[in-house]
Motif scaffolding. Structure first.
Motif, short mmCIF file in Angstrom:
data_model
loop_
_atom_site.label_atom_id
_atom_site.label_comp_id
_atom_site.label_asym_id
_atom_site.label_seq_id
_atom_site.Cartn_x
_atom_site.Cartn_y
_atom_site.Cartn_z
N VAL A 192 45.81 34.83 39.06
CA VAL A 192 44.87 35.92 38.81
C VAL A 192 44.28 36.38 40.14
CG1 VAL A 192 43.03 34.25 38.37
CG2 VAL A 192 42.77 36.60 37.57
N THR A 193 44.23 37.69 40.31
CA THR A 193 43.64 38.31 41.50
C THR A 193 42.56 39.28 41.05
OG1 THR A 193 45.79 38.20 42.61
CG2 THR A 193 44.10 39.56 43.62
N VAL A 194 41.36 39.08 41.56
CA VAL A 194 40.22 39.94 41.23
C VAL A 194 39.86 40.76 42.46
CG1 VAL A 194 37.84 40.04 40.40
CG2 VAL A 194 39.37 38.23 39.59
N HIS A 233 41.20 46.52 39.22
CA HIS A 233 40.13 45.52 39.21
C HIS A 233 40.70 44.12 39.06
CE1 HIS A 233 36.53 43.29 38.31
NE2 HIS A 233 37.03 42.91 37.15
N SER A 234 41.68 43.96 38.22
CA SER A 234 42.25 42.62 38.03
C SER A 234 43.76 42.72 37.85
CB SER A 234 41.63 41.92 36.82
OG SER A 234 41.93 42.61 35.62
N GLN A 235 44.44 41.72 38.39
CA GLN A 235 45.88 41.60 38.24
C GLN A 235 46.17 40.15 37.86
OE1 GLN A 235 48.88 43.06 41.29
NE2 GLN A 235 49.03 40.86 41.65
N THR A 278 33.69 40.80 37.61
CA THR A 278 34.36 39.51 37.69
C THR A 278 35.43 39.45 36.61
OG1 THR A 278 33.99 37.13 37.77
CG2 THR A 278 32.78 38.34 36.09
N THR A 279 36.10 38.32 36.55
CA THR A 279 37.16 38.10 35.56
C THR A 279 36.96 36.73 34.94
OG1 THR A 279 38.72 39.51 36.73
CG2 THR A 279 39.65 37.88 35.22
N PHE A 303 41.14 35.78 31.07
CA PHE A 303 41.20 36.78 32.14
C PHE A 303 40.69 38.16 31.70
CE2 PHE A 303 44.87 33.86 33.03
CZ PHE A 303 44.20 33.11 33.98
N TYR A 356 33.20 33.42 31.92
CA TYR A 356 33.00 34.20 33.13
C TYR A 356 31.65 33.88 33.75
CZ TYR A 356 29.64 37.31 30.82
OH TYR A 356 28.53 37.80 30.19
N SER A 397 37.99 41.16 31.81
CA SER A 397 37.20 41.69 32.93
C SER A 397 35.81 42.03 32.46
CB SER A 397 37.87 42.94 33.52
OG SER A 397 39.09 42.61 34.14
N SER A 409 37.28 43.48 44.10
CA SER A 409 35.92 43.95 43.87
C SER A 409 35.34 44.52 45.16
CB SER A 409 35.05 42.80 43.36
OG SER A 409 34.99 41.75 44.31
#
Length: 820
Positions: free
Chosen positions: A343-345, A323-325, A49-50, A37, A57, A39, A347
């Motif tokens: 995972v949440t991206v 950006h990412s969680q 992206t992640t 994960f 990736y 980034s 953008s």
């Protein structure tokens, strides 16, 4: 003309898609370990992206020159210049552990750790960054997966079978992906529009589609009520210094900015607090990233641990957004051991977009038509986070199995294997037998519910199996025939009830029932037959007052607007009184108070005479601000932060069909549960009502207050735990009731040694009803709940007119966050 226009659009879209070239790679640390994960973003832009769990990736870019930045919490950012032409590129990254610069600091003798001043500055800027953007919109990709590491062979006597042919202990039990657009506007307007979603093993399932925008700029972090409705205190909350210790671990430089690395530690255990690390940008005092953990010592329910990683990136000169969680849950319960990652991206941010006035509505999550029917090739082109090999295999295996499962022969063979009687099902739990090929089921209640005892019927059986069938997602029917037989009075009663449910956007229903049945004099059924049986046989008291009636009833329920439901019903009863016939007693006490007759001796001196009653009733319930999830074929009610208002009216119709009753009864109620976060949950139910007309009523038509004279608690917000069942029933023009209780949910008890380790919660409240100065009742209670997750024990004090005074213990089955 239209078909040519569609062709042009299709060809243009395909051409633009072809211009995007995939840049792929793997992210590792300097020891060769994969970094999940991480980034990868385009410097100075909004594209990014992640990586997946294995550090791989994919980033699709149009031709051109870019600087790619690779970041991972705890590692030094790496930049690489790339030129994208027509061929795919592979760009790998090797990240070094973040080198922290730590000046020599002597702490003590009045010298404070510099972390505290950094945190103070971040707290001062917290509100600014929380409210910096009035509105935004972004694209969201969510991938959730949960894996079992171990599980028991059986649970509650039932064999654990995932029906996938895999007997291994390590398996994927949930995998889903969702692509959506997330929109936000202050103060708290949200909307999620899901364009595509899939669930492994569910051909038309809807994946985890709510990209909850968790921000540590909030004072209280509300992750999930199931984990803890109190929420969790942010490390930079206004009062965070009262709860946390901080340690300056050093600093590092990134893009010309100095980033402070702060260790966060709770001052006290069993408080709703995080532990871990937060990175704060020097001078700007904004959050750069977080790596924080919740555990059981954080007063967390259900999960054992929950780790959260956030990475913020600049989306404009002055604005940084998430950006990412990544959320890593771990659960151990009843022999199941599971771990996962969600995972949440985020953008393609657009700041301060212009939303149409009608854009935000009570639909906060909407799935587009066809969003769950996208082909595999579509996902291969839009997925920003590559799947792992076993995730690909899980989709292939379960999607193939899903096709097999549609074969009626396969479904029938599975049902034959599962639909077997078990001792636990027969005695305690009841059972449901499914026939999946017909979308039908047959269920029956357990023996402990079927067999009971009372002084009228003696031992009796009350068997009511249910047959149900789903025609479509929005249409279903259920039928419940019931047979009841009393072995002492030898009365056989039989009735049947059926319900048809329908409606595309709102669930509507028509219910019909008729036959001959045993009713409690208070038709709200305040006395539980199984508890009454125990109480009568062992202690001699029979509180169940019943009568027989030949009856017919029709009930229509319909949603007529957002948050509004109407119910209309008409019922007819030919009521026949019953008398005691059985004085069986198994207790040891020699002198037992003579059992009371089968009528409320507090109200009348003899049983009622046979009569008929035709009653029509109408109810309207309204909850403003109700929110919904909108699926392509239906809506799901998510509730509201506002109360539920209910108005009801019942008319006893005299003369028609021989009806002997003549009355008009009304009621208005307001109820809600209010989450006061750290202070707990406050629930209330307030009502007023009475009779406009009481010219002719029989005992079942009175306004009865749901009392309780037995050890087991009744419904907390709709009853009175020590009140007599019928002593204060009324036909007056006006009465009022109040039920309030406060669940502290760990507040206060988390400071008491030993108690806090058991995660026991305090509860307190009061109940009351008032008719007039000669008819009233009050009670107050305090207790402990969340015992073994499900039990609650209260001590109750009751007071009423004519010197009524009592106190007793009540035991209920309710956890800290559950219902009765």
């Amino acid at each position: 003309m239209k078909k040519y226009l569609l062709l042009i659009i299709f060809l243009t879209g395909s051409h633009l898609l072809a211009l995007a070239v995939p840049v792929t790679g793997t992210v590792k640390d300097n020891k060769g370990n994969l970094l999940p994960f991480a980034s990868v973003i385009v410097k100075g832009g909004i594209l990014g992206t992640t990586a997946n769990n294995e550090g791989k990736y994919v980033l699709n870019l149009p031709a051109g020159s870019y600087i790619l930045q690779c970041m991972h919490v705890g590692y030094k950012m790496m930049e690489k210049e790339v030129t994208v032409l027509q061929q795919p590129l592979q760009i790998d990254f090797t990240l070094l552990l973040q080198e922290l610069t730590l000046q020599e600091i002597v702490i003590g003798d009045g010298v404070e750790d510099p972390a505290y001043e950094i945190i103070r500055q971040a707290i001062k800027k917290r509100s600014f960054y929380k409210n910096q953007v009035n509105a935004f919109q972004c694209q969201v990709y969510i991938k959730g997966q949960l894996r079992l590491q171990d599980y028991p062979a059986t649970i509650f006597g039932q064999k654990v079978d995932f029906a996938d042919g895999d007997t291994g202990k390590n398996k994927m039990i949930y995998l889903s992906e969702t692509i959506a657009t997330y929109s936000f506007q202050k103060p708290e307007k949200e909307k999620v529009e899901v364009t595509s979603t899939r669930v492994s093993g569910q051909a038309e399932g809807f994946g985890f589609g709510s990209p909850r925008y968790v921000t540590f700029y909030d004072n209280n972090i509300q992750i999930s009520n199931a984990l803890n409705p109190r929420g969790f205190i942010s490390p930079i909350a206004e009062n965070a210094l009262n709860f946390y210790r901080y340690q300056f671990m050093g600093s590092f430089t990134e893009n010309g900015r100095l980033i402070n690395h702060i260790k966060v530690t709770p001052k006290r255990s069993y408080e709703p607090l995080f532990s871990g690390y937060i990175n704060i940008v020097e001078e700007e005092w904004r959050i750069h990233s977080v790596d924080l953990m919740l555990t059981k010592r954080s007063q967390m329910e259900l999960a054992d641990t929950l780790r959260i990683e956030h990475l913020y990136v600049p989306v404009s000169k002055d604005v940084w957004m998430i950006h990412s969680q990544v959320v890593y849950p771990a659960v151990k319960m009843f022999g199941f051991d599971a771990k996962g990652s969600f995972v949440t991206v985020y953008s393609d941010y657009t700041l301060d977009p212009e939303f149409d006035k009608k854009f935000f509505s009570n639909i906060i999550l909407a799935y587009d038509t066809g969003s769950n029917k996208k082909p595999r090739a579509y996902w291969d082109t839009v997925r920003p986070v590559p799947l792992l090999d076993d995730e690909l295999m899980d989709y292939l295996k379960k999607d193939s199995l899903e096709i097999v499962r549609r074969d009626p022969r396969y479904l029938d063979s599975v049902d034959r294997r599962k639909n077997r009687f078990t001792p636990a099902g027969i005695l305690i739990f009841g059972q449901t037998f499914n026939r999946q090929s017909k979308k039908s089921s047959f269920s029956y209640p357990p023996l402990i519910e079927i067999t009971n005892f009372n002084t009228v019927e003696g031992f009796n059986i009350n068997l009511g199996p249910t047959y149900a069938r789903n025609f479509t997602e929005n249409r279903s029917v259920s039928i419940t025939p019931t047979v009841r037989y009393g072995f002492t009075n030898r009365h056989l009663n039989a009735d049947v009830a059926t319900q048809y449910t329908f409606g595309k956007w709102r669930m509507n229903s028509i219910a019909l029932a008729g036959g001959k049945k045993v009713f409690q004099i208070n038709n709200n059924n305040p006395v539980k037959p199984i508890v009454n049986s125990y109480n009568t046989l062992l202690f001699g008291s029979n509180y169940l007052k019943i009568y027989e009636a030949a009856f017919a009833e029709i009930l229509y329920t319909r949603g007529v607007g957002e948050g509004t439901t109407i119910k209309a019903n008409i019922s007819y009863q030919d009521r026949m009184p019953l008398e005691n016939t059985d004085d069986t007693y198994w207790g040891k006490a020699k002198n037992i108070t003579r059992r009371t007759p089968n009528y409320p001796v507090e109200l009348v001196s003899e049983n009622f005479q046979r009569h008929q009653a035709l009653v029509a009733a109408f109810t309207v319930s309204y909850r403003p601000g109700t929110k919904y999830i909108q699926l392509p074929e239906r809506k799901i009610n998510l509730g509201s932060k506002y109360p539920m208002f209910t108005v009801s009216f019942a008319k006893g119709i005299n003369g028609l069909l021989g009806s002997d009753v003549d009355y008009d009864r009304w009621k208005f109620s307001v109820k809600d549960d209010i989450n006061v976060k750290l202070a707990g949950m406050f629930d209330y139910n307030i009502s007023v009502g009475g009779f406009f007309n009481n010219r002719r009523l029989e005992i079942p038509d009175y306004q009865h207050f749901n009392g309780n004279r037995m050890l087991v608690a009744t419904e907390y917000l709709n009853s009175f735990q020590l009140a007599p069942y019928y002593a204060r029933s009324t036909t007056e023009r006006l009465y009022a009731t109040l039920n309030i209780e406060h669940h502290f949910n760990g507040f206060l008890t988390n400071k008491i040694p030993f108690i806090k380790t058991l995660n026991l919660h305090l509860i307190g409240g009061a109940n009351a009803f008032v008719v007039n100065k000669n008819n009233y009742y009050y009670e107050a209670f305090g207790g402990i709940e969340n015992i073994l997750k499900i039990l609650r024990i209260d001590y109750v004090w009751g007071f009423g007119n004519q010197g009524f005074q009592t106190s007793a213990v009540r035991i209920g089955f309710r956890g800290g966050f559950g219902g009765n």
